[in-house]
Design a protein around this motif. Structure first.
Motif, mmCIF file in Angstrom:
data_model
loop_
_atom_site.group_PDB
_atom_site.id
_atom_site.type_symbol
_atom_site.label_atom_id
_atom_site.label_comp_id
_atom_site.label_asym_id
_atom_site.label_seq_id
_atom_site.Cartn_x
_atom_site.Cartn_y
_atom_site.Cartn_z
ATOM 1 N N ILE A 50 0.849 -1.197 0.000
ATOM 2 C CA ILE A 50 0.000 0.000 0.000
ATOM 3 C C ILE A 50 0.881 1.242 0.000
ATOM 4 O O ILE A 50 2.087 1.170 0.251
ATOM 5 C CB ILE A 50 -0.941 0.053 1.229
ATOM 6 C CG1 ILE A 50 -0.125 0.073 2.529
ATOM 7 C CG2 ILE A 50 -1.940 -1.088 1.212
ATOM 8 C CD1 ILE A 50 -0.945 0.376 3.773
ATOM 9 N N GLY A 51 0.245 2.389 -0.255
ATOM 10 C CA GLY A 51 0.935 3.665 -0.151
ATOM 11 C C GLY A 51 0.688 4.321 1.198
ATOM 12 O O GLY A 51 -0.170 3.891 1.976
ATOM 13 N N ALA A 52 1.432 5.389 1.446
ATOM 14 C CA ALA A 52 1.334 6.081 2.727
ATOM 15 C C ALA A 52 -0.057 6.657 2.962
ATOM 16 O O ALA A 52 -0.554 6.664 4.090
ATOM 17 C CB ALA A 52 2.378 7.200 2.788
ATOM 18 N N VAL A 84 3.999 -4.210 3.033
ATOM 19 C CA VAL A 84 4.927 -3.263 2.399
ATOM 20 C C VAL A 84 4.237 -1.908 2.270
ATOM 21 O O VAL A 84 3.078 -1.827 1.849
ATOM 22 C CB VAL A 84 5.353 -3.768 1.006
ATOM 23 C CG1 VAL A 84 6.325 -2.788 0.358
ATOM 24 C CG2 VAL A 84 5.975 -5.158 1.101
ATOM 25 N N VAL A 85 4.965 -0.845 2.616
ATOM 26 C CA VAL A 85 4.438 0.519 2.527
ATOM 27 C C VAL A 85 5.416 1.371 1.719
ATOM 28 O O VAL A 85 6.632 1.304 1.936
ATOM 29 C CB VAL A 85 4.234 1.146 3.918
ATOM 30 C CG1 VAL A 85 3.660 2.565 3.785
ATOM 31 C CG2 VAL A 85 3.326 0.282 4.780
ATOM 32 N N LEU A 86 4.892 2.178 0.796
ATOM 33 C CA LEU A 86 5.709 3.120 0.035
ATOM 34 C C LEU A 86 5.448 4.537 0.525
ATOM 35 O O LEU A 86 4.286 4.929 0.705
ATOM 36 C CB LEU A 86 5.372 3.053 -1.462
ATOM 37 C CG LEU A 86 5.403 1.677 -2.155
ATOM 38 C CD1 LEU A 86 5.268 1.855 -3.659
ATOM 39 C CD2 LEU A 86 6.650 0.904 -1.802
ATOM 40 N N THR A 87 6.514 5.294 0.749
ATOM 41 C CA THR A 87 6.368 6.689 1.169
ATOM 42 C C THR A 87 7.498 7.527 0.589
ATOM 43 O O THR A 87 8.642 7.069 0.526
ATOM 44 C CB THR A 87 6.359 6.818 2.702
ATOM 45 O OG1 THR A 87 6.270 8.211 3.058
ATOM 46 C CG2 THR A 87 7.609 6.221 3.329
ATOM 47 N N ARG A 88 7.180 8.727 0.176
ATOM 48 C CA ARG A 88 8.205 9.675 -0.265
ATOM 49 C C ARG A 88 8.600 10.624 0.864
ATOM 50 O O ARG A 88 9.770 10.934 1.058
ATOM 51 C CB ARG A 88 7.710 10.484 -1.464
ATOM 52 C CG ARG A 88 7.572 9.669 -2.731
ATOM 53 C CD ARG A 88 7.346 10.552 -3.944
ATOM 54 N NE ARG A 88 7.253 9.758 -5.149
ATOM 55 C CZ ARG A 88 8.292 9.270 -5.800
ATOM 56 N NH1 ARG A 88 9.523 9.503 -5.367
ATOM 57 N NH2 ARG A 88 8.128 8.547 -6.901
ATOM 58 N N SER A 89 7.615 11.058 1.614
ATOM 59 C CA SER A 89 7.872 12.053 2.657
ATOM 60 C C SER A 89 8.433 11.441 3.932
ATOM 61 O O SER A 89 9.128 12.110 4.697
ATOM 62 C CB SER A 89 6.581 12.796 2.999
ATOM 63 O OG SER A 89 5.658 11.913 3.636
ATOM 64 N N GLY A 90 8.103 10.178 4.180
ATOM 65 C CA GLY A 90 8.494 9.555 5.444
ATOM 66 C C GLY A 90 7.554 9.889 6.585
ATOM 67 O O GLY A 90 7.775 9.440 7.712
ATOM 68 N N GLY A 155 -3.427 -0.285 -3.234
ATOM 69 C CA GLY A 155 -3.669 1.139 -3.425
ATOM 70 C C GLY A 155 -2.928 2.052 -2.493
ATOM 71 O O GLY A 155 -2.001 1.639 -1.827
ATOM 72 N N GLY A 156 -3.364 3.297 -2.540
ATOM 73 C CA GLY A 156 -4.551 3.832 -3.197
ATOM 74 C C GLY A 156 -4.317 4.307 -4.631
ATOM 75 O O GLY A 156 -3.521 3.748 -5.370
ATOM 76 N N GLN A 157 -5.028 5.387 -4.971
ATOM 77 C CA GLN A 157 -5.050 5.877 -6.343
ATOM 78 C C GLN A 157 -3.644 6.167 -6.869
ATOM 79 O O GLN A 157 -3.301 5.766 -7.991
ATOM 80 C CB GLN A 157 -5.898 7.144 -6.437
ATOM 81 C CG GLN A 157 -5.875 7.799 -7.823
ATOM 82 C CD GLN A 157 -6.681 9.081 -7.874
ATOM 83 O OE1 GLN A 157 -7.870 9.068 -7.616
ATOM 84 N NE2 GLN A 157 -6.039 10.188 -8.189
ATOM 85 N N HIS A 158 -2.827 6.860 -6.097
ATOM 86 C CA HIS A 158 -1.494 7.240 -6.583
ATOM 87 C C HIS A 158 -0.623 6.011 -6.821
ATOM 88 O O HIS A 158 0.158 5.972 -7.781
ATOM 89 C CB HIS A 158 -0.821 8.187 -5.580
ATOM 90 C CG HIS A 158 -1.523 9.501 -5.439
ATOM 91 N ND1 HIS A 158 -1.710 10.367 -6.500
ATOM 92 C CD2 HIS A 158 -2.082 10.110 -4.363
ATOM 93 C CE1 HIS A 158 -2.361 11.448 -6.088
ATOM 94 N NE2 HIS A 158 -2.605 11.307 -4.798
#
Length: 230
Positions: A50-52, A84-90, A155-158
């Motif tokens: 998933i995303g953040a 698993v989590v994806l993040t750009r900002s942290g 997800g989500g959308q991004h």
């Protein structure tokens, strides 16, 4: 060469293409039968991603039911797939239920965000730095190196948009609920972007009725596929 995981994008959508509302509470779109199907799909995968934004809004567990967890354990697998989590900002909250699972989560981020994440999450998650950030190609290459062969993306959308735009999805599982959200600001399954499959009809693999929902499963064009380049 490391094999890239077979990557499934999973989503529940309203009839007008929305995956959530704009209110403070999450809009539940899946029927009970579809939720059970998703549980089975999760149990058949090595990792769930998933995303953040999804982590912050939905506070998901990313686990399977006890019954399917026991079945996995009987096969010599961890009871739950790797979260698993994806993040750009942290900027990930430290109070999410995800961090309290029996299996430690894996977080991908740019190098600049890693020190703060490690301080905030401690030993509840492994923080993996990617030089270019959590781009789908780099994430899949690293997961493949960790032995992940089947990945379930929720997800989500991004996140869905990024995987499709990068040509890094093999399959879409789209559950359509008999609802119309009608809110202009509500998120969609996929946002705007340039896609390798744009203008090409995807291959319909399955149509299934699950109570009042309909599941549509499609094969996607992977970047580099001969069909995608034709």
């Amino acid at each position: 060469m490391t094999e890239s995981p077979h990557t499934i994008l999973s989503c529940a959508s309203s009839l007008d293409g929305r995956i959530d509302g704009t209110g403070p509470e999450r809009l539940v779109l899946s029927s009970r039968a579809d939720l059970d199907r998703v549980d089975a799909e999760r149990a058949g995968c090595d990792a769930i991603l998933i995303g953040a934004g999804t982590l912050r809004r939905d506070n998901p567990r990313l686990r399977v039911s006890p019954r399917r967890g026991a079945e996995r354990a009987e096969r010599g697998l961890p009871a739950d797939p790797l979260p698993v989590v994806l993040t750009r900002s942290g900027r990930l909250p430290s109070d999410r239920v995800l961090w309290n699972g029996d299996r430690r989560a894996l977080v991908y981020c740019p190098p600049a965000a890693a020190p703060g994440l490690r301080r905030r999450l401690g030993d509840r998650a492994e923080v993996a730095e990617l030089a270019a950030g959590p781009e789908p190609g780099a994430v899949l290459a690293d997961l493949g190196g960790r032995g992940v062969r089947r990945l379930f993306v929720e997800g989500g959308q991004h996140i869905h948009t990024a995987f499709l735009a990068a040509g890094m999805a093999d399959e879409i599982q789209l559950s359509i609920a008999p609802l119309i959200v009608g809110e202009a600001g509500a998120p969609r399954f996929v946002g705007s972007g340039s896609f390798p499959q744009s203008g090409r009809r995807l291959q319909l693999l399955e149509t299934r009725v699950l109570e009042d929902s309909v599941l549509l499963t499609y094969r996607c064009h992977r970047a580099g596929d001969r069909e995608a380049a034709a």
